[in-house]
Motif scaffolding. Structure first.
Motif, mmCIF file in Angstrom:
data_model
loop_
_atom_site.group_PDB
_atom_site.id
_atom_site.type_symbol
_atom_site.label_atom_id
_atom_site.label_comp_id
_atom_site.label_asym_id
_atom_site.label_seq_id
_atom_site.Cartn_x
_atom_site.Cartn_y
_atom_site.Cartn_z
ATOM 1 N N ILE A 149 -10.461 52.948 -25.478
ATOM 2 C CA ILE A 149 -11.157 51.987 -26.336
ATOM 3 C C ILE A 149 -10.715 50.568 -25.997
ATOM 4 C CG2 ILE A 149 -11.486 51.220 -28.727
ATOM 5 C CD1 ILE A 149 -11.118 54.135 -29.595
ATOM 6 N N ILE A 150 -9.449 50.433 -25.615
ATOM 7 C CA ILE A 150 -8.898 49.121 -25.278
ATOM 8 C C ILE A 150 -9.288 48.696 -23.861
ATOM 9 C CG2 ILE A 150 -6.726 47.863 -24.865
ATOM 10 C CD1 ILE A 150 -5.515 49.685 -27.115
ATOM 11 N N GLU A 151 -9.268 49.649 -22.928
ATOM 12 C CA GLU A 151 -9.452 49.311 -21.521
ATOM 13 C C GLU A 151 -10.895 49.407 -21.026
ATOM 14 O OE1 GLU A 151 -7.148 48.075 -19.740
ATOM 15 O OE2 GLU A 151 -5.322 48.543 -20.855
ATOM 16 N N ALA A 152 -11.713 50.310 -21.612
ATOM 17 C CA ALA A 152 -13.051 50.551 -21.058
ATOM 18 C C ALA A 152 -14.050 49.409 -21.323
ATOM 19 C CB ALA A 152 -13.594 51.880 -21.560
ATOM 20 N N PRO A 153 -14.250 48.982 -22.583
ATOM 21 C CA PRO A 153 -15.173 47.853 -22.806
ATOM 22 C C PRO A 153 -14.606 46.577 -22.173
ATOM 23 C CG PRO A 153 -14.782 49.075 -24.842
ATOM 24 C CD PRO A 153 -13.748 49.528 -23.858
ATOM 25 N N ALA A 154 -15.460 45.840 -21.483
ATOM 26 C CA ALA A 154 -15.003 44.671 -20.729
ATOM 27 C C ALA A 154 -14.624 43.502 -21.626
ATOM 28 C CB ALA A 154 -16.097 44.236 -19.755
ATOM 29 N N LYS A 155 -13.656 42.740 -21.166
ATOM 30 C CA LYS A 155 -13.253 41.503 -21.829
ATOM 31 C C LYS A 155 -14.280 40.411 -21.495
ATOM 32 C CE LYS A 155 -8.308 42.697 -21.534
ATOM 33 N NZ LYS A 155 -8.514 44.070 -20.998
ATOM 34 N N PRO A 156 -14.159 39.212 -22.077
ATOM 35 C CA PRO A 156 -15.114 38.132 -21.765
ATOM 36 C C PRO A 156 -15.172 37.844 -20.269
ATOM 37 C CG PRO A 156 -13.763 37.540 -23.657
ATOM 38 C CD PRO A 156 -13.167 38.800 -23.097
ATOM 39 N N LYS A 157 -16.358 37.504 -19.771
ATOM 40 C CA LYS A 157 -16.534 37.245 -18.332
ATOM 41 C C LYS A 157 -15.593 36.150 -17.837
ATOM 42 C CE LYS A 157 -21.377 38.685 -18.036
ATOM 43 N NZ LYS A 157 -22.776 38.260 -17.743
ATOM 44 N N GLN A 158 -15.444 35.108 -18.657
ATOM 45 C CA GLN A 158 -14.602 33.992 -18.257
ATOM 46 C C GLN A 158 -13.139 34.408 -18.121
ATOM 47 O OE1 GLN A 158 -16.038 31.060 -17.374
ATOM 48 N NE2 GLN A 158 -14.020 30.539 -16.564
ATOM 49 N N TYR A 159 -12.744 35.431 -18.863
ATOM 50 C CA TYR A 159 -11.373 35.964 -18.775
ATOM 51 C C TYR A 159 -11.084 36.401 -17.339
ATOM 52 C CZ TYR A 159 -7.630 39.454 -19.281
ATOM 53 O OH TYR A 159 -6.477 40.193 -19.137
ATOM 54 N N TYR A 160 -12.019 37.144 -16.739
ATOM 55 C CA TYR A 160 -11.823 37.647 -15.380
ATOM 56 C C TYR A 160 -11.891 36.509 -14.358
ATOM 57 C CZ TYR A 160 -12.623 42.108 -17.702
ATOM 58 O OH TYR A 160 -12.532 43.180 -18.550
ATOM 59 N N PHE A 167 -3.817 33.982 -9.076
ATOM 60 C CA PHE A 167 -3.391 35.241 -9.724
ATOM 61 C C PHE A 167 -1.894 35.480 -9.553
ATOM 62 C CE2 PHE A 167 -2.609 39.776 -10.005
ATOM 63 C CZ PHE A 167 -3.261 40.094 -11.182
ATOM 64 N N SER A 168 -1.228 35.729 -10.677
ATOM 65 C CA SER A 168 0.192 36.064 -10.694
ATOM 66 C C SER A 168 0.508 36.680 -12.045
ATOM 67 C CB SER A 168 1.054 34.807 -10.493
ATOM 68 O OG SER A 168 0.922 33.941 -11.613
ATOM 69 N N GLU A 169 1.699 37.232 -12.189
ATOM 70 C CA GLU A 169 2.084 37.844 -13.454
ATOM 71 C C GLU A 169 2.092 36.804 -14.573
ATOM 72 O OE1 GLU A 169 5.822 40.380 -15.299
ATOM 73 O OE2 GLU A 169 5.309 40.619 -13.184
ATOM 74 N N ASN A 170 2.574 35.612 -14.264
ATOM 75 C CA ASN A 170 2.580 34.541 -15.266
ATOM 76 C C ASN A 170 1.157 34.121 -15.624
ATOM 77 O OD1 ASN A 170 5.359 34.416 -15.398
ATOM 78 N ND2 ASN A 170 5.538 32.809 -13.854
ATOM 79 N N ARG A 171 0.265 34.152 -14.618
ATOM 80 C CA ARG A 171 -1.124 33.768 -14.856
ATOM 81 C C ARG A 171 -1.794 34.762 -15.809
ATOM 82 N NH1 ARG A 171 -4.446 29.757 -15.669
ATOM 83 N NH2 ARG A 171 -6.592 30.156 -14.996
ATOM 84 N N VAL A 172 -1.479 36.047 -15.656
ATOM 85 C CA VAL A 172 -2.036 37.071 -16.545
ATOM 86 C C VAL A 172 -1.630 36.781 -17.985
ATOM 87 C CG1 VAL A 172 -1.980 39.511 -17.181
ATOM 88 C CG2 VAL A 172 -2.129 38.862 -14.772
ATOM 89 N N LYS A 180 -6.667 35.419 -26.532
ATOM 90 C CA LYS A 180 -6.128 36.325 -27.549
ATOM 91 C C LYS A 180 -7.059 36.395 -28.760
ATOM 92 C CE LYS A 180 -1.856 37.400 -30.044
ATOM 93 N NZ LYS A 180 -1.674 38.703 -29.378
ATOM 94 N N GLY A 181 -7.319 37.612 -29.199
ATOM 95 C CA GLY A 181 -8.198 37.819 -30.341
ATOM 96 C C GLY A 181 -9.611 38.182 -29.941
ATOM 97 N N GLU A 182 -9.969 37.902 -28.669
ATOM 98 C CA GLU A 182 -11.320 38.186 -28.195
ATOM 99 C C GLU A 182 -11.450 39.573 -27.583
ATOM 100 O OE1 GLU A 182 -13.393 35.123 -26.042
ATOM 101 O OE2 GLU A 182 -12.047 33.567 -26.830
#
Length: 252
Positions: A149-160, A167-172, A180-182
Motif C-alpha cells: 500500500i505504501i510502495e505500489a501507488p506512485a508518489k507525486p511526479k515532481q518527487y521523482y 541523486f544521493s542518500e542525502n538527496r533522498v 512529506k505528507g503527500e
C-alpha cells in the motif's frame, strides 16, 4: 461466491486498537462476522519459513524462479520482524507466497481468510515484462501487503523528478522531507484508515469477481497514485452506487 465469515490475521505494524477498528468497520458495513487472529507468520515452523524464503525476488525483469535461500534469509523469516526496518525491502512473489500460505490455512466452507503482512508482495506483469509491487493478492486466502500500500501507488511526479537531480542518500532525505505528507510512509497513522478500504475491496472482489472500481470517488477504487489513494480512502470515503448495491445485496 458466498461468504459467511471473515478471518483477519494481523501483522506486527498494525496496533491492536486499529485492528479492532477495521474489524468493526467491516462487520458493520457488511453485517458479517469478522474474527481477528494473531499474526499468521508467528505460528509457522522452520520448514515453512524456508518455503517462504524461496519466494523472494531478486530479478525484476524475469518471471519467477525458485530462490535458494541462505541460512540468514531463513532466519529472518523465523524472526518475523517488522520488514520496514530493513534498509532494502525484500520483494516476494505474491502468487507463490499465497500458494504456500493456502496449504497451511484450514479450509472452512464460506470463510474468507485475509492475511495482513508487512512483506512487500509483487507480481510479474506480462505487458512490460517486469515485477511490480502489489497491495492486494486476491483469492482465498487473500494477502494484503501494508508495504505494498505504501510502495505500489506512485508518489507525486515532481518527487521523482527532484530525486533525479544530484541523486544521493542525502538527496533522498531532502526530497522526502520536501514532499512529506503527500505520500504514505512506514508507520504512517493514515495507513490504518486506508486498510479498511483494502479489506473491503478484498471481500467484494472475492464475492463478485469484479476488478475494483473505475471511479475515484469510491473506496473500491484501485488507486495508482498516492494522491488518489488519499482521496478515495480518507477525503471522500464513500461507496459508489454500483458497489453500494452489491453491499446491500451482501447484507440481504
Amino acid at each position: 461466491m458466498k461468504i459467511s465469515k471473515i478471518v483477519l490475521y494481523d501483522e506486527p505494524t498494525v496496533p491492536e486498537i486499529q485492528l479492532e477498528k477495521i474489524r468493526e468497520f467491516i462487520s458493520n458495513a457488511l453485517n458479517i462476522e469478522v474474527e481477528v487472529k494473531g499474526n499468521f507468520f508467528e505460528s509457522i515452523d522452520h520448514d515453512m519459513c524456508k518455503k517462504i524464503a524461496t519466494t523472494r525476488i531478486f530479478d525484476l525483469k524475469n518471471p519467477f524462479k525458485v530462490h535458494t535461500p541462505s541460512t540468514e534469509e531463513i532466519q529472518i523469516e523465523t524472526q518475523n520482524k517488522d520488514m520496514s526496518n530493513r534498509k532494502e525491502m525484500t520483494l516476494y512473489d505474491g502468487f507463490e507466497l499465497q500458494n504456500i500460505i493456502s496449504k497451511h490455512i484450514p479450509s472452512i466452507e464460506n470463510t474468507l481468510h485475509i492475511i495482513l503482512t508487512n512483506k512487500l508482495t509483487a507480481t510479474f506483469d506480462q505487458n512490460d515484462f517486469r515485477y511490480h509491487a502489489r497491495s492486494l493478492i486476491s483469492s482465498n486466502p487473500t494477502i494484503i501487503s501494508t508495504a505494498g500500500i505504501i510502495e505500489a501507488p506512485a508518489k507525486p511526479k515532481q518527487y521523482y523528478l527532484d530525486l533525479m537531480t544530484n541523486f544521493s542518500e542525502n538527496r533522498v532525505e531532502e526530497v522526502m522531507k520536501k514532499y512529506k505528507g503527500e505520500f504514505l510512509e512506514y508507520h504512517d497513522p493514515r495507513l490504518y484508515e486506508i486498510l479498511e478500504g483494502y479489506v473491503l475491496q478484498a471481500i467484494l472482489y472475492y464475492k463478485t469477481g469484479e476488478a475494483f472500481c473505475d471511479k475515484k470517488e469510491c473506496r473500491l477504487f484501485n488507486a495508482h497514485w498516492q494522491k488518489d489513494l488519499f482521496y478515495s480512502q480518507i477525503e471522500n470515503k464513500k461507496i459508489c452506487k454500483h458497489h453500494q448495491e452489491i453491499i446491500n445485496d451482501f447484507n440481504n
